[in-house]
Design a protein around this motif. Structure first.
Motif, mmCIF file in Angstrom:
data_model
loop_
_atom_site.group_PDB
_atom_site.id
_atom_site.type_symbol
_atom_site.label_atom_id
_atom_site.label_comp_id
_atom_site.label_asym_id
_atom_site.label_seq_id
_atom_site.Cartn_x
_atom_site.Cartn_y
_atom_site.Cartn_z
ATOM 1 N N THR A 1 0.682 -1.152 -0.263
ATOM 2 C CA THR A 1 -0.109 -0.029 0.131
ATOM 3 C C THR A 1 0.928 1.226 -0.038
ATOM 4 O OG1 THR A 1 -1.847 -1.044 1.015
ATOM 5 C CG2 THR A 1 -1.578 1.325 1.440
ATOM 6 N N ILE A 2 1.734 1.275 0.806
ATOM 7 C CA ILE A 2 2.831 2.232 0.959
ATOM 8 C C ILE A 2 3.521 2.754 -0.479
ATOM 9 C CG2 ILE A 2 4.834 3.427 2.374
ATOM 10 C CD1 ILE A 2 2.202 3.546 3.743
ATOM 11 N N LEU A 3 4.134 1.530 -0.944
ATOM 12 C CA LEU A 3 4.806 1.785 -2.124
ATOM 13 C C LEU A 3 3.947 2.221 -3.213
ATOM 14 C CD1 LEU A 3 7.145 -1.525 -2.063
ATOM 15 C CD2 LEU A 3 7.785 0.888 -1.516
ATOM 16 N N LEU A 4 2.589 1.608 -3.498
ATOM 17 C CA LEU A 4 1.851 2.229 -4.414
ATOM 18 C C LEU A 4 1.497 3.645 -4.371
ATOM 19 C CD1 LEU A 4 -0.576 -1.143 -4.756
ATOM 20 C CD2 LEU A 4 1.093 -0.068 -6.511
ATOM 21 N N LEU A 5 1.328 3.868 -3.025
ATOM 22 C CA LEU A 5 0.887 5.302 -2.829
ATOM 23 C C LEU A 5 2.009 6.174 -3.079
ATOM 24 C CD1 LEU A 5 -1.130 5.077 0.539
ATOM 25 C CD2 LEU A 5 -2.164 5.851 -1.729
ATOM 26 N N VAL A 6 3.396 5.851 -2.794
ATOM 27 C CA VAL A 6 4.297 6.807 -3.123
ATOM 28 C C VAL A 6 4.830 6.883 -4.670
ATOM 29 C CG1 VAL A 6 6.872 6.761 -2.961
ATOM 30 C CG2 VAL A 6 5.812 6.185 -1.098
ATOM 31 N N ALA A 7 4.467 5.681 -5.326
ATOM 32 C CA ALA A 7 4.427 5.857 -6.728
ATOM 33 C C ALA A 7 3.470 6.716 -7.467
ATOM 34 C CB ALA A 7 4.592 4.395 -7.162
ATOM 35 N N SER A 8 2.402 6.569 -6.686
ATOM 36 C CA SER A 8 1.288 7.130 -7.245
ATOM 37 C C SER A 8 1.332 8.778 -7.163
ATOM 38 C CB SER A 8 -0.209 6.876 -6.401
ATOM 39 O OG SER A 8 -1.091 7.693 -6.569
ATOM 40 N N ASN A 9 1.967 9.143 -5.956
ATOM 41 C CA ASN A 9 1.987 10.377 -5.656
ATOM 42 C C ASN A 9 3.321 11.174 -6.437
ATOM 43 O OD1 ASN A 9 0.775 11.813 -3.210
ATOM 44 N ND2 ASN A 9 0.528 9.776 -3.066
ATOM 45 N N VAL A 10 4.316 10.301 -6.798
ATOM 46 C CA VAL A 10 5.241 10.887 -7.926
ATOM 47 C C VAL A 10 4.415 11.150 -9.104
ATOM 48 C CG1 VAL A 10 7.128 10.141 -9.278
ATOM 49 C CG2 VAL A 10 7.127 9.483 -6.832
ATOM 50 N N PHE A 11 3.715 10.446 -9.762
ATOM 51 C CA PHE A 11 2.812 10.578 -10.882
ATOM 52 C C PHE A 11 2.005 11.882 -10.744
ATOM 53 C CE2 PHE A 11 4.760 6.895 -12.121
ATOM 54 C CZ PHE A 11 5.028 6.695 -13.408
ATOM 55 N N MET A 12 1.491 11.832 -9.463
ATOM 56 C CA MET A 12 0.329 12.861 -9.258
ATOM 57 C C MET A 12 1.182 14.498 -9.273
ATOM 58 S SD MET A 12 -1.864 13.934 -5.930
ATOM 59 C CE MET A 12 -0.500 14.376 -5.153
ATOM 60 N N THR A 13 2.504 14.414 -8.624
ATOM 61 C CA THR A 13 2.925 15.708 -8.401
ATOM 62 C C THR A 13 3.642 16.065 -9.618
ATOM 63 O OG1 THR A 13 3.705 14.962 -6.192
ATOM 64 C CG2 THR A 13 4.855 16.711 -7.572
ATOM 65 N N ILE A 14 4.138 15.161 -10.521
ATOM 66 C CA ILE A 14 4.551 15.534 -12.220
ATOM 67 C C ILE A 14 3.415 15.807 -12.795
ATOM 68 C CG2 ILE A 14 5.502 14.472 -14.040
ATOM 69 C CD1 ILE A 14 7.063 12.477 -12.198
ATOM 70 N N ALA A 15 2.031 15.229 -12.624
ATOM 71 C CA ALA A 15 1.057 15.634 -13.648
ATOM 72 C C ALA A 15 0.506 17.214 -13.101
ATOM 73 C CB ALA A 15 -0.189 14.510 -13.313
ATOM 74 N N TRP A 16 0.565 17.499 -12.004
ATOM 75 C CA TRP A 16 0.030 18.682 -11.671
ATOM 76 C C TRP A 16 0.923 19.883 -11.771
ATOM 77 C CZ3 TRP A 16 -2.817 18.553 -6.289
ATOM 78 C CH2 TRP A 16 -4.107 17.429 -6.483
#
Length: 111
Positions: A3-18
């Motif tokens: 869960t934590i690893l997926l959330l970290v990866a997700s947030n990397v993409f979210m930050t880049i997208a925004w």
């Protein structure tokens, strides 16, 4: 842990997208920036949804998942802000982060 690893990866993409367009992309047409950001956000959602399902199935509450996501988002954004955008960290960033970490602590303490 998944869960934590997926959330970290997700947030990397979210930050880049925004925020990717703030450095070197300001001259691009806004519609193009939106389409590129949506494309990046698709990857983010593809990671965030399984992260939340796995976490919830493992016994995390929705509030715990959300506050963990927010804490991870702040860590990822701080790195992006410093490394990509070249903006410095100030004491107020650390104070805000401490408040979020306190919220994490409150939600993970057993009632």
């Amino acid at each position: 842990m998944p869960t934590i690893l997926l959330l970290v990866a997700s947030n990397v993409f979210m930050t880049i997208a925004w925020y990717w367009h703030l450095k070197g992309g300001m001259a691009k047409p806004i519609l193009l920036v939106i389409l590129i950001s949506w494309s990046i956000a698709l990857v983010e959602y593809s990671l965030a949804v399984p992260a939340n399902r796995l976490g919830y199935a493992s016994g995390w509450s929705a509030a715990q998942l959300k506050i963990a996501q927010e804490a991870i988002a702040l860590i990822v954004f701080a790195g992006f802000m410093v490394l990509v955008l070249g903006e410095p960290l100030h004491w107020r960033h650390l104070a805000a982060f401490a408040c979020i970490m306190a919220a994490v602590g409150f939600l993970f303490v057993k009632p």
